[in-house]
Design an enzyme around this catalytic site. Structure first.
Site, short mmCIF file in Angstrom:
data_model
loop_
_atom_site.label_atom_id
_atom_site.label_comp_id
_atom_site.label_asym_id
_atom_site.label_seq_id
_atom_site.Cartn_x
_atom_site.Cartn_y
_atom_site.Cartn_z
CG HIS A 85 -15.15 -9.71 23.55
ND1 HIS A 85 -14.22 -8.97 24.23
CD2 HIS A 85 -15.76 -8.85 22.69
CE1 HIS A 85 -14.24 -7.72 23.78
NE2 HIS A 85 -15.17 -7.62 22.86
CG ASP A 114 -23.51 2.73 53.39
OD1 ASP A 114 -23.75 2.35 52.22
OD2 ASP A 114 -22.60 2.25 54.09
CD1 TRP A 150 -23.35 -9.52 21.99
CD2 TRP A 150 -24.67 -9.24 23.78
NE1 TRP A 150 -24.03 -8.35 21.84
CE2 TRP A 150 -24.84 -8.14 22.93
CE3 TRP A 150 -25.39 -9.28 24.98
CZ2 TRP A 150 -25.72 -7.08 23.23
CZ3 TRP A 150 -26.26 -8.23 25.26
CH2 TRP A 150 -26.40 -7.15 24.40
CB SER A 178 -26.00 -8.98 40.58
OG SER A 178 -25.14 -7.89 40.73
CB SER A 179 -28.46 -5.84 37.08
OG SER A 179 -27.24 -6.11 36.50
CG HIS A 262 -32.38 -0.01 21.81
ND1 HIS A 262 -31.35 -0.12 20.91
CD2 HIS A 262 -32.48 1.30 22.11
CE1 HIS A 262 -30.86 1.09 20.66
NE2 HIS A 262 -31.53 1.97 21.36
CD GLU A 264 -27.60 -4.13 29.37
OE1 GLU A 264 -28.52 -4.16 30.21
OE2 GLU A 264 -26.40 -4.13 29.67
CE1 TYR A 266 -29.75 5.66 23.87
CE2 TYR A 266 -30.99 3.68 23.39
CZ TYR A 266 -30.39 4.84 22.97
OH TYR A 266 -30.41 5.18 21.64
CB SER A 277 -23.09 16.02 32.84
OG SER A 277 -23.61 15.61 31.61
CG HIS A 311 -33.13 0.24 16.09
ND1 HIS A 311 -33.22 1.39 16.82
CD2 HIS A 311 -32.21 -0.50 16.73
CE1 HIS A 311 -32.39 1.33 17.84
NE2 HIS A 311 -31.77 0.19 17.81
CG HIS A 312 -31.19 -3.96 17.79
ND1 HIS A 312 -29.85 -3.72 17.95
CD2 HIS A 312 -31.82 -3.13 18.65
CE1 HIS A 312 -29.68 -2.78 18.87
NE2 HIS A 312 -30.85 -2.41 19.31
CB THR A 337 -28.45 11.73 21.41
OG1 THR A 337 -29.39 10.72 21.72
CG2 THR A 337 -27.06 11.25 21.75
CE LYS A 340 -28.46 13.30 28.25
NZ LYS A 340 -27.93 14.04 29.36
NE ARG A 459 -22.02 -8.38 15.06
CZ ARG A 459 -22.91 -8.10 16.02
NH1 ARG A 459 -24.11 -7.68 15.69
NH2 ARG A 459 -22.59 -8.22 17.28
#
Lengths: 534, 524
Positions: A85, A114, A150, A178-179, A262, A264, A266, A277, A311-312, A337, A340, A459
C-alpha cells in the site's frame, strides 16, 4: 478519445481526418507517442489505477482493523498489505500523478510546443507499468509480497526477508529510473524552452515548484537506488552493509534511506503548493500574494529537506548533539511553510471568492495540510517524539499531509484543468458530491488516528488492545466511505471525457496563464510558434 | 429552547458516557518526572498550534464568509508587502525558540543515563523480550500470555477477550520505585523498539549495538507498552509489562527469583535422572509448543512455508535422528528465523516439545525424548567445546595465521639469530607481536577467554618451564587445537620476544629473557 488519421500516411487514414495531428491509431498511438499531452494523460490514468489498487489494500487493512482479533487475514499478509500500500501510493499514485500534471501543463504554461526530450518522456512513462507489474507479481509467489514496510528497514528486509526481495528491489530501481528521467525532462524543458520574455521570476509558481521538485528528485533518487542495491547484495550476495556481525550497521540503513526519504516527502508536497498557488488566486480573483516570497520559501524548504532526515530516527540511539541539531533544523521548516500558508490566506483576504470544486479542494488542502503541518511540528520536538514515534499519531500526520495534502491538490488541479484537457465541463453536481463525501470521510478516517496514537497504539499492527476498539471502528468506516467516494470521481472523469457542456477556452474568469489562451480541448500541438510575454 | 436543551443533554451524555471514558484521547501524563515534562511539552505545542490555527483559519473563514463573489465583493489588488513577509517570518521564529528551549532541557535530562541505581539489559527477539538484571544473576524471557483462541478468530470463533487483551505477558519486568533504573537495550535479530508510554521511554533495540535509556518511577503499579518497530509477522504480539514495586517488595521479589532459579536448577538436575511417561511428555510438549513454536510452525504443524517450514511429515521431525532434531531446537539454525531455545526452555521442556513434534500430526515416530537425551545431544555445547566451537576457533586461527604470515613477510626480511637483545628491546618487540598474533584469543589483559583460550597471566606455562613455553609457541598445543603452531609464521626473534613478553607481563615477572638463539635451539 477518438483516434485521428494521419493525412500524409495513407495506410492510417480511416477515421475522421479533420485534424492534422500526426498521430497513429489505436494502441500504437499510446505506445509510440512522444506527445506531452498523451503522455500526461497516460500518467494520470496510470496513477489513478494505482490509487485504486493501493486503496483496495488500505481497505483490506481497515477491514482487518475494524474490530479486535484477527478476523480476515494472517499477520504476515497484513504486513504485505501495509508495505505494498505504501509503495504503491508513494511511487505509483502521488508521484506519477504529479508527473502527469507536469507533462500536460508545463509546456503550455511556459509556451513550449512539447517537453524538451519527448522520446525520453515516452520511455519514462512506459517503464512504470512494468515496475509495478514486477512488484505486484510478488503476491503470486509462494512467500508473498514484500512484508517489511515501505521503509524496508534492514535487517528485516535483508537477512530476515521473504523470497520476493529481489522483485521489490528491481521494481524500485525501475521506478527510480523513471522518476529521474522525468525530472531531467522537467528541468531541461523549464531551462530551455520558456517563451521569449518569460524570465525565471515571471514563471507561474506551478512551474517553479516543479522545477525545484525535479532537482530534489535528481538529487535523491540515486540514493534510493544505492540503498536498495545494498539491500539486494546483503540479501543475496553475502555483503554486510547493514549487518553488525559483518562489520555493518543497521542504523546506517536508516540514515541512507531517510536521506532519500525526507526530500521524498517534499517531492510529494512542493508540486501541491504549486497547484493551489494557481487555483486560489483564480477563484479569489486576485493575484497570488507574495509571489517572490513563495519562490524563496519553496527553495528554502527544498534546502532544509536535506538536513532534517534523522528526525525519523530519534529513537535509534542518536547522540544528544545529533538529536538537538535535527530537532532545530526540523522546527525551522515550519517557518517557510508558515510563510506559504500565510500567503495563501492573504491571497484570499479581500478577494472576490467563489467556490467552484477546484477552489473547494484547494481550501480544504490549505486547512487540512496545515493540520498535518501542526502535527509535524509536534513530531519535530525530540522529547515528545519519543512518545509519538511509530504510533498512529505519525500515521495520522503523514496521511493528512499526503492525502488531504498532496491528493487533494491533485484533485484541485484535475478539476481546474479538466475542461482544458477534455474540452467539456465536468458534471458540477457530481463534483460537489465527490468533494463533500471525500472531505467528511477523510476526516473520519484520519482525525481519530491522532487520538489512537496518543493513547498508545503502535502503527503496523494487525490487532490491538481493547481500549482502541471504538476509534478503530470509526476509522474503518471512514476508510470505506473515502474509498467509495473516489468512484464518484472515476464516473465523473469518464463522463467528462465522453462529453458534456462545451468548455470555453477560459472557463474560469479569474484564471491566468498561457494555457487559457489556447482553445479547449487543447489542440494536439500547442505553441508551435512561441507566444510573446511582456 | 426545547431543542437547545435536548442538544445540551446529548452533548453532556456523549461526554460523560462510559463509552468515552474508555477511550483515552490524549497522551498519558505518566508516572515519572520525565514523562510529565514530556506531557507538558506536548500540551504547550498543542496549545500554540491551536492558537495559530484559530488565527489563520479564522482569517480564511472570515474571507470565505464576507469576501465572496456571490455577495458582490469587489477584489482588492494588493499582492505584495515585504513588511508583512518579514513579520510573519520573524514571529514564528520567536515562537519556535520559545518551544525549543524547554524541549532542549527535557531532552538533556532524558539523555542523562549516568548514576543509575540498577541496570537491566533488555534484549528483543522475534517476538519476545528478555530481561537480565546486572549483578543480580536474574534473567528471564517475557512472552505474550493472551491465549491464542482469543485473537485467532479467522474461522469465526472467538473466546471472550480479557481485560488486558494483547497487553499481558507471562513474566513482567519488575523494577523498584524511586530508583534510577538504566536500561541497556539490544536485539538478537531484527530491530525492535521497547516502549512504555507511562515512562516516556521508547528506544530502538538494534542488533549488534546497545542503546541506553532510563526511568525513575514514583508510583507502584503495572504499566503496559508494546514493541514499536515493525519486526516481522508477530510485531503486534510482543507486549511489554512492567511491574513497579516499592523497594521492600522489590527486594522480596528478587529473593523469590533467586529461590526460583535454585529450584529450577535442582529440577533440571533431577529431570536428568527421571524418566517421564509418554503421556506427560506429550502434554507438556503441547503446552510448550503452543507457547513457543506455534507462532511460526502453526498449531497444525504445517508452518508458513517457505519462511517457516512445516514440521508435520518433515524429515527433521520424523525420519531424521532425534539428536539432530534436539540440536536444532536447542541451538537454533543460523541464517534462518529459527532461534536457539537452550536458554529459554528447561531440558525437560525441550525433551517434551521434541517428543511432541515427533509424535503429533501423524508424525508417530514413537520416540520419547528424555531430558538426559537432550543433554546428551546438545549437552556437548554446554560442558565442553563442541565441533562448531572448535571449527570457529580453527577458522579464527587460520585467519590470524594468514594475516601474520603476510605481516611478517613485509616487516622482517631476514634475521640475525646470534644477536642478543636487552630486556627493554625484547619487551617492546614482544608486546607488538603479542598484540598482533596472540591478542585475539588470549586478550590484551592476558586473561584469555576460558575455557577455549586459557589465561596466560599466572599460567603454569608462562611461569613454568621456559622450554615448554617456547615449544608451545613454536609447535602449538597437542591437546587444544585452537593453539596454533607459530613456528612457520613468526621469526625466531619474534618468538623470543613474545615469549619474553608473556613471561614478564601482567605481573608474571619471571625475569626470564629469551634470545633468538634459544628459540633456534628449541626448534632443532
Amino acid at each position: 478519445m477518438t483516434t485521428d488519421a494521419i493525412n500524409d500516411q495513407p495506410e492510417h487514414d480511416s477515421h475522421d481526418g479533420e485534424h492534422h495531428d500526426h498521430k497513429m491509431t489505436g494502441l500504437k498511438r499510446w505506445l509510440y507517442t512522444t506527445n506531452h499531452k498523451d503522455i500526461g494523460s497516460m500518467y494520470l490514468w496510470f496513477s489513478f489505477i494505482m490509487f485504486l489498487t493501493g486503496g483496495v489494500m488500505a481497505l483490506v487493512i481497515r477491514a482487518e482493523l475494524f474490530q479486535p482479533g484477527l478476523q480476515i487475514i494472517e499477520p504476515d499478509f497484513f504486513n504485505q498489505m501495509t508495505t505494498v500500500h505504501g509503495l504503491i501510493m508513494v511511487f505509483g499514485a502521488i508521484m506519477p500523478a504529479f508527473t502527469g500534471l507536469a507533462n500536460w501543463m508545463l509546456p503550455m504554461m511556459v509556451g513550449a510546443p512539447d517537453m524538451a526530450l519527448p522520446r525520453l518522456n515516452n520511455w519514462s512513462f512506459w517503464i512504470l507499468p512494468f515496475a509495478f507489474a514486477i512488484l505486484l507479481s510478488s503476491f503470486f509467489m509462494e512467500s508473498g509480497a514484500p512484508n517489511f514496510g515501505w521503509t524496508f528497514y534492514a535487517p528485516l528486509s535483508t537477512t530476515y526477508s521473504n523470497g520476493s526481495t529481489a522483485f521489490f528491489v528491481f521494481a524500485v530501481h525501475i521506478m527510480g529510473i523513471s522518476s529521474i528521467m522525468g525530472a531531467i525532462n522537467i528541468v531541461v524543458t523549464i531551462m530551455n524552452m520558456r517563451a521569449p520574455g518569460m524570465t525565471y521570476m515571471k514563471m507561474p509558481l506551478f512551474v517553479w515548484t516543479f522545477f525545484i521538485t525535479a532537482y530534489l528528485l535528481i538529487a535523491v533518487m540515486p540514493v534510493l537506488a544505492g540503498t536498495v542495491t545494498m539491500v539486494l547484495t546483503d540479501t543475496y550476495f553475502g555483503t554486510s552493509f547493514f549487518d553488525a556481525a559483518g562489520g555493518g550497521d543497521p542504523v546506517m540503513f536508516q540514515h541512507i534511506f531517510w536521506f532519500f526519504g525526507h526530500p521524498e516527502v517534499y517531492i510529494m508536497i512542493l508540486p501541491a503548493f504549486g497547484i493551489v498557488s494557481t487555483t486560489i488566486p483564480a477563484f479569489s480573483r486576485k493575484k497570488l500574494f507574495g509571489y517572490s516570497s513563495m519562490v524563496y520559501a519553496t527553495a528554502s524548504i527544498a534546502f532544509l529537506s536535506f538536513i532534517v532526515w534523522a528526525h525519523h530516527m530519534f529513537t535509534t540511539g542518536m547522540p544528544l548533539f545529533g538529536e538537538l541539531f535535527f530537532m532545530y533544523c526540523t522546527m525551522l521548516i515550519a517557518v517557510p511553510t508558515g510563510v506559504k500558508v500565510f500567503n495563501w490566506a492573504a491571497t484570499m483576504w479581500r478577494g472576490s471568492i467563489s467556490f467552484e470544486t477546484p477552489m473547494l479542494f484547494s481550501i480544504a488542502f490549505v486547512i487540512l495540510f496545515t493540520i498535518g503541518g501542526f502535527s509535524g511540528l509536534m513530531l519535530a520536538m525530540t522529547p515528545v517524539d519519543f512518545q509519538y514515534h511509530d504510533t498512529y499519531f505519525v500515521v495520522a500526520h503523514f496521511h493528512y499531509v499526503l492525502v488531504t495534502g498532496a491528493l487533494f491538490s491533485i484533485f484541485a488541479g484535475a478539476y481546474y484543468w479538466l475542461p482544458k484537457w477534455t474540452g467539456y465541463m465536468y458534471n458540477d453536481t457530481l463534483s460537489k458530491w465527490h468533494f463533500w463525501c471525500s472531505l467528511i470521510s477523510v476526516n473520519l478516517l484520519f482525525f481519530p488516528m491522532h487520538f489512537l496514537g496518543l493513547a498508545g497504539m503502535p502503527r503496523r499492527i494487525p490487532d490491538y488492545a481493547l481500549q482502541f476498539a471504538d476509534f478503530n471502528k470509526w476509522v474503518s468506516i471512514g476508510g470505506f466511505a473515502f474509498g467509495l467516494s473516489q468512484l464518484i470521481f472515476l464516473v465523473l472523469v469518464i463522463k467528462c471525457v465522453k462529453g458534456g457542456e462545451k468548455a470555453p477556452a477560459k472557463p474560469w474568469d479569474g484564471a491566468e496563464g498561457l494555457e487559457w489562451t489556447v482553445p479547449s480541448p487543447a489542440p494536439y500541438h500547442t505553441f508551435e510558434t512561441p507566444p510573446k510575454i511582456d | 429552547m426545547k431543542r437547545r436543551n435536548l442538544g445540551l443533554l446529548l452533548l453532556g451524555g456523549l461526554l460523560s458516557s462510559s463509552v468515552w471514558a474508555d477511550m483515552p484521547l490524549n497522551l498519558t501524563k505518566g508516572v515519572t518526572e520525565v514523562s510529565r515534562d514530556v506531557y507538558d511539552l506536548h500540551m504547550l505545542v498543542l496549545y500554540i498550534c491551536t492558537a495559530i490555527g484559530v488565527v489563520v483559519f479564522g482569517a480564511m473563514f472570515w474571507s470565505m464568509v464576507f469576501h465572496r463573489k456571490s455577495k458582490g465583493f469587489k477584489p482588492s489588488t494588493f499582492h505584495e508587502s515585504t513588511k508583512v513577509e518579514i513579520l510573519w517570518t520573524a514571529i514564528p521564529v520567536v515562537i519556535l525558540i520559545g518551544m525549543a528551549v524547554p524541549a532542549t532541557y527535557t531532552l538533556i535530562d532524558m539523555e542523562n543515563n549516568d548514576d543509575a541505581d540498577l541496570t537491566v539489559q533488555i534484549t528483543g527477539s522475534q517476538w519476545k523480550w528478555h530481561y537480565k538484571y546486572f549483578d543480580q544473576d536474574v534473567e528471564f524471557y517475557s512472552v505474550l500470555s493472551t491465549p491464542r483462541d482469543q485473537y485467532e478468530n479467522q474461522n469465526g470463533t472467538s473466546a471472550e477477550k480479557g481485560e488486558n487483551y494483547l497487553l499481558e505477558v507471562d513474566r513482567p519486568l519488575v523494577i523498584p520505585t524511586n530508583k534510577k533504573v538504566r536500561f541497556v537495550i539490544t536485539s538478537d535479530d531484527v530491530i525492535h523498539a521497547w516502549w512504555v508510554p507511562a515512562f516516556a521511554v521508547k528506544q530502538d533495540a538494534n542488533p549488534g549495538f546497545i542503546n541506553e535509556a532510563w526511568t525513575k518511577v514514583d508510583k507502584p503499579g503495572t504499566y503496559r507498552g508494546q514493541c514499536a518497530e515493525l519486526c516481522g509477522k508477530d510485531h503486534g504480539f510482543m507486549p511489554i509489562v512492567v511491574e513497579v514495586k516499592s523497594e521492600a517488595d522489590y527486594a522480596i521479589w528478587l529473593d523469590e527469583q533467586k529461590q526460583m532459579k535454585a529450584n529450577a536448577a535442582a529440577a533440571e538436575a533431577a529431570s536428568l535422572n527421571a524418566s517421564v511417561s509418554m503421556d506427560e511428555l506429550m502434554q507438556l510438549g503441547e503446552t510448550t509448543y503452543t507457547a513457543y513454536c506455534a507462532a511460526c510452525h502453526q498449531v497444525s504443524g504445517q508452518g508458513l512455508p517457505p519462511a517457516f517450514p512445516a514440521l508435520k511429515g518433515s524429515a527433521v521431525a520424523t525420519t531424521g535422528p532425534a539428536s539432530e532434531h534436539i540440536n536444532i531446537v536447542y541451538n537454533g539454525k543460523a541464517g534462518t528465523g529459527m532461534q536457539g531455545y537452550g536458554k529459554q526452555l528447561s531440558l525437560k521442556e525441550i525433551a517434551a516439545v521434541v517428543t511432541y513434534e515427533r509424535n503429533a500430526w501423524g508424525n508417530n515416530t514413537g520416540d520419547a525424548v528424555q531430558a538426559a537425551d537432550v543433554k546428551a545431544a546438545a549437552g556437548g555445547a554446554i560442558e565442553s567445546m563442541t565441533d562448531t566451537v572448535k571449527q570457529a576457533a580453527a577458522e579464527v586461527k587460520d585467519e590470524v595465521t594468514q594475516a601474520i604470515t603476510q605481516e611478517v613477510a613485509k616487516v622482517i626480511p631476514e634475521e640475525d639469530l646470534s644477536k642478543v637483545y636487552s630486556q627493554d628491546e625484547l619487551m617492546t618487540m614482544g608486546e607488538k607481536v603479542y598484540m598482533s598474533a596472540c591478542v585475539a584469543c588470549h586478550q590484551a589483559s592476558g586473561e584469555g577467554m576460558a575455557p577455549v583460550f586459557p589465561a596466560l597471566k599466572d599460567s603454569p606455562i608462562a611461569k613454568g618451564d621456559m622450554a615448554v613455553h617456547i615449544d608451545m609457541v613454536l609447535n602449538g598445543s597437542k591437546k587444544n587445537p585452537a593453539m596454533a603452531a607459530f613456528g612457520g609464521q613468526l621469526t625466531k626473534t619474534q618468538i623470543a620476544a613474545v615469549v619474553t613478553y608473556e613471561r614478564n607481563a601482567w605481573g608474571n615477572n619471571t625475569g626470564d629473557l629469551v634470545q633468538p638463539a634459544d628459540v633456534a635451539a628449541s626448534a632443532k
